[in-house]
Design an enzyme around this catalytic site. Structure first.
Site, PDB file in Angstrom:
ATOM      1  N   GLU A  72      -6.889 -16.485  -7.085  1.00 33.84           N
ATOM      2  CA  GLU A  72      -6.069 -15.855  -8.150  1.00 33.84           C
ATOM      3  C   GLU A  72      -4.704 -16.366  -8.052  1.00 33.84           C
ATOM      4  O   GLU A  72      -3.941 -16.316  -6.692  1.00 33.84           O
ATOM      5  CB  GLU A  72      -5.866 -14.833  -7.592  1.00 33.84           C
ATOM      6  CG  GLU A  72      -5.211 -13.736  -8.011  1.00 33.84           C
ATOM      7  CD  GLU A  72      -5.601 -11.726  -8.314  1.00 33.84           C
ATOM      8  OE1 GLU A  72      -6.251 -11.566  -7.645  1.00 33.84           O
ATOM      9  OE2 GLU A  72      -4.507 -11.825  -8.107  1.00 33.84           O
ATOM     10  N   ASP A 107       6.434  -8.810  -9.943  1.00 29.74           N
ATOM     11  CA  ASP A 107       4.841  -7.998 -10.386  1.00 29.74           C
ATOM     12  C   ASP A 107       5.058  -6.744 -10.060  1.00 29.74           C
ATOM     13  O   ASP A 107       4.693  -5.914  -9.510  1.00 29.74           O
ATOM     14  CB  ASP A 107       4.582  -8.626  -8.829  1.00 29.74           C
ATOM     15  CG  ASP A 107       2.185  -9.026  -9.619  1.00 29.74           C
ATOM     16  OD1 ASP A 107       2.491  -8.984 -10.668  1.00 29.74           O
ATOM     17  OD2 ASP A 107       1.999  -9.215  -8.023  1.00 29.74           O
ATOM     18  N   ASP A 123      -7.593  -9.729 -13.560  1.00 30.73           N
ATOM     19  CA  ASP A 123      -7.103  -8.806 -13.065  1.00 30.73           C
ATOM     20  C   ASP A 123      -5.689  -8.209 -14.450  1.00 30.73           C
ATOM     21  O   ASP A 123      -4.923  -8.934 -14.829  1.00 30.73           O
ATOM     22  CB  ASP A 123      -6.690  -8.808 -11.664  1.00 30.73           C
ATOM     23  CG  ASP A 123      -6.973  -8.356 -10.573  1.00 30.73           C
ATOM     24  OD1 ASP A 123      -8.187  -9.376 -10.816  1.00 30.73           O
ATOM     25  OD2 ASP A 123      -5.766  -9.049  -9.750  1.00 30.73           O
ATOM     26  N   HIS A 168      -9.600  -4.349  -0.618  1.00 32.21           N
ATOM     27  CA  HIS A 168      -8.949  -5.242  -0.109  1.00 32.21           C
ATOM     28  C   HIS A 168      -9.546  -4.260   1.276  1.00 32.21           C
ATOM     29  O   HIS A 168      -9.928  -3.538   1.505  1.00 32.21           O
ATOM     30  CB  HIS A 168      -7.641  -5.393   0.582  1.00 32.21           C
ATOM     31  CG  HIS A 168      -7.091  -5.804  -0.142  1.00 32.21           C
ATOM     32  ND1 HIS A 168      -6.283  -5.448  -1.690  1.00 32.21           N
ATOM     33  CD2 HIS A 168      -6.262  -7.425  -0.818  1.00 32.21           C
ATOM     34  CE1 HIS A 168      -5.681  -5.978  -2.717  1.00 32.21           C
ATOM     35  NE2 HIS A 168      -5.588  -6.887  -1.773  1.00 32.21           N
ATOM     36  N   HIS A 175       0.595 -12.337 -12.974  1.00 32.11           N
ATOM     37  CA  HIS A 175       1.078 -13.541 -12.635  1.00 32.11           C
ATOM     38  C   HIS A 175       1.108 -14.726 -13.600  1.00 32.11           C
ATOM     39  O   HIS A 175       1.786 -15.627 -13.002  1.00 32.11           O
ATOM     40  CB  HIS A 175      -0.235 -13.669 -11.529  1.00 32.11           C
ATOM     41  CG  HIS A 175      -0.448 -13.173 -10.632  1.00 32.11           C
ATOM     42  ND1 HIS A 175      -1.847 -12.841  -9.176  1.00 32.11           N
ATOM     43  CD2 HIS A 175      -0.104 -11.860  -9.842  1.00 32.11           C
ATOM     44  CE1 HIS A 175      -1.750 -12.191  -8.017  1.00 32.11           C
ATOM     45  NE2 HIS A 175      -0.380 -11.349  -9.149  1.00 32.11           N
ATOM     46  N   ASP A 209      -7.556  -1.453   2.300  1.00 32.41           N
ATOM     47  CA  ASP A 209      -7.318  -0.452   1.523  1.00 32.41           C
ATOM     48  C   ASP A 209      -8.257   0.583   1.722  1.00 32.41           C
ATOM     49  O   ASP A 209      -8.449   2.092   1.331  1.00 32.41           O
ATOM     50  CB  ASP A 209      -7.480  -0.966   0.212  1.00 32.41           C
ATOM     51  CG  ASP A 209      -7.186  -2.477  -0.280  1.00 32.41           C
ATOM     52  OD1 ASP A 209      -5.815  -2.415  -0.208  1.00 32.41           O
ATOM     53  OD2 ASP A 209      -7.339  -3.105  -1.059  1.00 32.41           O
ATOM     54  N   GLU A 246      -4.923 -12.972 -13.392  1.00 28.99           N
ATOM     55  CA  GLU A 246      -3.786 -11.663 -13.537  1.00 28.99           C
ATOM     56  C   GLU A 246      -2.816 -11.738 -14.590  1.00 28.99           C
ATOM     57  O   GLU A 246      -2.318 -12.811 -14.122  1.00 28.99           O
ATOM     58  CB  GLU A 246      -3.328 -11.606 -12.221  1.00 28.99           C
ATOM     59  CG  GLU A 246      -2.664  -9.910 -12.091  1.00 28.99           C
ATOM     60  CD  GLU A 246      -1.988  -9.779 -10.815  1.00 28.99           C
ATOM     61  OE1 GLU A 246      -2.879  -9.572  -9.874  1.00 28.99           O
ATOM     62  OE2 GLU A 246      -1.612  -9.029 -10.529  1.00 28.99           O
ATOM     63  N   ASP A 294       2.630  -4.621 -11.535  1.00 28.76           N
ATOM     64  CA  ASP A 294       1.340  -4.239 -11.847  1.00 28.76           C
ATOM     65  C   ASP A 294       1.671  -3.345 -12.834  1.00 28.76           C
ATOM     66  O   ASP A 294       0.503  -2.057 -12.376  1.00 28.76           O
ATOM     67  CB  ASP A 294       0.995  -3.468 -10.839  1.00 28.76           C
ATOM     68  CG  ASP A 294       0.506  -5.238  -9.786  1.00 28.76           C
ATOM     69  OD1 ASP A 294       0.674  -6.305 -10.017  1.00 28.76           O
ATOM     70  OD2 ASP A 294       0.433  -4.966  -8.131  1.00 28.76           O
TER      71      ASP A 294
HETATM   72  C1  XUL Z   1      -1.239  -9.412  -5.630  1.00 28.84           C
HETATM   73  C2  XUL Z   1      -1.686  -9.610  -6.274  1.00 28.84           C
HETATM   74  C3  XUL Z   1      -3.658  -9.240  -5.586  1.00 28.84           C
HETATM   75  C4  XUL Z   1      -5.037  -9.508  -5.203  1.00 28.84           C
HETATM   76  C5  XUL Z   1      -5.877  -9.572  -4.543  1.00 28.84           C
HETATM   77  O1  XUL Z   1      -0.433 -10.054  -6.761  1.00 28.84           O
HETATM   78  O2  XUL Z   1      -2.885  -9.502  -7.361  1.00 28.84           O
HETATM   79  O3  XUL Z   1      -3.551  -7.931  -5.195  1.00 28.84           O
HETATM   80  O4  XUL Z   1      -5.469  -8.881  -6.868  1.00 28.84           O
HETATM   81  O5  XUL Z   1      -5.227  -9.450  -2.822  1.00 28.84           O
HETATM   82 CO    CO Z   2      -4.490  -9.366  -8.487  1.00 29.21          CO
END
Ligand code: XUL
Ligand code: CO
Length: 437
Positions: A230, A305, A294, A99, A269, A102, A266, A307
């Site tokens: 996404e 989430d 993702d 991003h 998600h 970042d 993702e 991750d």
């Molecule tokens: C948030 C997410 C983000 C996107 C990019 O849940 O997945 O990091 O991948 O904005």
């Molecule tokens: Co993502």
């Protein structure tokens, strides 16, 4: 200056290797189904989690110990670029993603932020000249700063909407400058917290208009990246407009955007939406819109989430099956939108986590390819639907029958031979595949 001086370059040493800094299954040049692992998997490193994130969570501050911690502002941003390219080289990463915020600190105005971004993008461009690592995608962060409280492209305030448009414009220019393969739209706060104060129709129309403006500007720039949506069902908003692939597909069709987008799916998600990872991949594949992934996993006991780095071989196998049946990801890749746990705060954990994720997808790839070579799922599905090969079945799937003819077919039927779905037998076979790679 080296940021990871005690860590060697990671190479493939085979499944029995004890060296923690070696791949056990990911062998970049190994051919699977006629292509190298590296070219199929197209791994990406997520800049935000690996170089910018500090391990903080809603209950506590950052824990991460990083060699660039003592720096601030633009010095910190520059150190992160140096560290990132050292990391990419050591882990042998073909791609990275970021991003705007970042990589470079935001200024007080968009003009100032863009100035900072230009300095860092130039630096990244220089590093990319001597690196094999390319940009899988970039995007604009339109969810962290307080101005995005009520959304960006769906904000209730026109100035915020214009600010979002400016950020996307710059994001497309940066993507073009760095040769990005894709450009991602994750609708960070594009959704609503409460319907009580929301004009959903206006918000969605505005968002669609913004996407059309982005398409037009990319054309003007001659920037041919694949645009990716996404989907995510909730978090941070109560209801995200890009809830899941099916919802976002309907949105794209409603606003005549369907030819310009694919999906970045993702895993975490998908599970937040109440789907499996492979379900979302399948929905996108079936409509020719599977663009990128993702790669992460959630914790079903927690329900947010998280991750996490993907280590579940069952999930990576079923995901790779969908990806291979899709004919690969084209310009997409497997971006590790994943962070080390808050308790895994040492720098070396960044390497262990990526090695674990890359190996998990390499296993998934090999198992999925073997299943495809054996026509494993295809045989099961063909047998299950074989009555559609009969005369009446063929008419049904061709849409060449009607209720009268079907009633005539059914009216005197007795004892229809409905067969078992045998899902336990299938799962037992999958376990055999997993244990036999
Ligand atoms: C948030 C997410 C983000 C996107 C990019 O849940 O997945 O990091 O991948 O904005
Ligand atoms: Co993502």
């Amino acid at each position: 200056m080296s940021y990871f001086k005690d860590i060697p370059k990671v190479t493939y040493e085979g499944r029995h290797a004890s060296n923690p800094y070696a791949f056990k299954f990911y062998n970049p040049e190994e051919q699977v189904g006629g292509q190298s692992m590296k070219d199929i998997l197209r791994f990406g490193i997520a800049y935000w989690h690996t170089f910018t994130g500090d391990g903080g969570d809603p209950f506590g501050s950052g824990t991460a110990q990083r060699p660039w911690d003592h720096l601030k502002g633009m010095d910190l941003a520059k150190a992160r670029v140096e560290a990132a390219f050292e990391f990419f080289e050591k882990i042998d990463a073909p791609f990275f993603c970021f991003h705007d915020v970042d990589v470079a600190p935001e200024g007080d105005t968009l003009r100032e932020s863009n100035k900072n971004l230009d300095v860092i993008v130039n630096m990244i461009k220089d590093y990319m000249k001597d690196s094999k690592t390319k940009l899988l995608w970039n995007t604009a962060n339109m969810f962290t700063n307080p101005r995005w409280t009520h959304g960006a492209g769906t904000s209730s305030h026109a100035d915020v909407y214009a600010y979002a448009a400016g950020k996307i414009k710059k994001g497309l220019e940066v993507g073009k400058e760095l040769g990005a393969e894709n450009y991602v739209f994750w609708g960070g706060r594009e959704g609503y917290e409460s319907l009580l104060n929301t004009d959903m129709k206006l918000e969605q129309q505005n968002l669609a208009n913004l996407y059309h403006m982005a398409i037009d500007y990319a054309k003007e720039l001659n920037f041919d990246a694949q645009f990716l949506i996404e989907p995510k069902p909730k978090e941070p908003t109560t209801h995200q407009y890009d809830f899941d692939v099916a919802t976002a597909t309907a949105f794209l069709h409603q606003y005549d955007l369907q030819d310009h987008f694919k999906f970045n799916i993702e895993a975490n998600h998908a599970t937040l939406a109440g789907h499996t990872f492979e379900h979302e991949l399948r929905v996108a594949r079936d409509s020719g819109m599977l663009g990128s992934v993702d790669a992460n996993q959630g914790d079903l006991l927690l329900g947010w989430d998280t991750d996490e780095f993907p280590t579940d071989l069952y999930a990576t196998t079923l995901a790779m099956y969908e990806i291979l049946k899709n004919g690969g990801l084209g310009r997409g890749g497997l971006n590790f939108d994943a962070k080390v746990r808050r308790g895994s705060f040492e720098t070396e954990d960044l390497f262990h986590a990526h090695i674990a994720g890359m190996d998990a997808f390499a296993v998934g790839l090999k198992v999925a390819q073997k299943m495809i070579d054996d026509n494993f799922f295809e045989t099961i599905v063909d047998q299950r639907y074989q009555t559609y090969q009969t005369e009446i079945g063929q008419k049904i799937i061709a849409g060449q029958t009607d209720l009268k003819e079907l009633e005539a077919h059914a009216i005197d039927l007795k004892d229809i031979d409905v067969r078992s779905g045998q899902v336990e037998k299938i799962k037992a076979r999958i376990n055999q595949y997993l244990l036999n790679i």
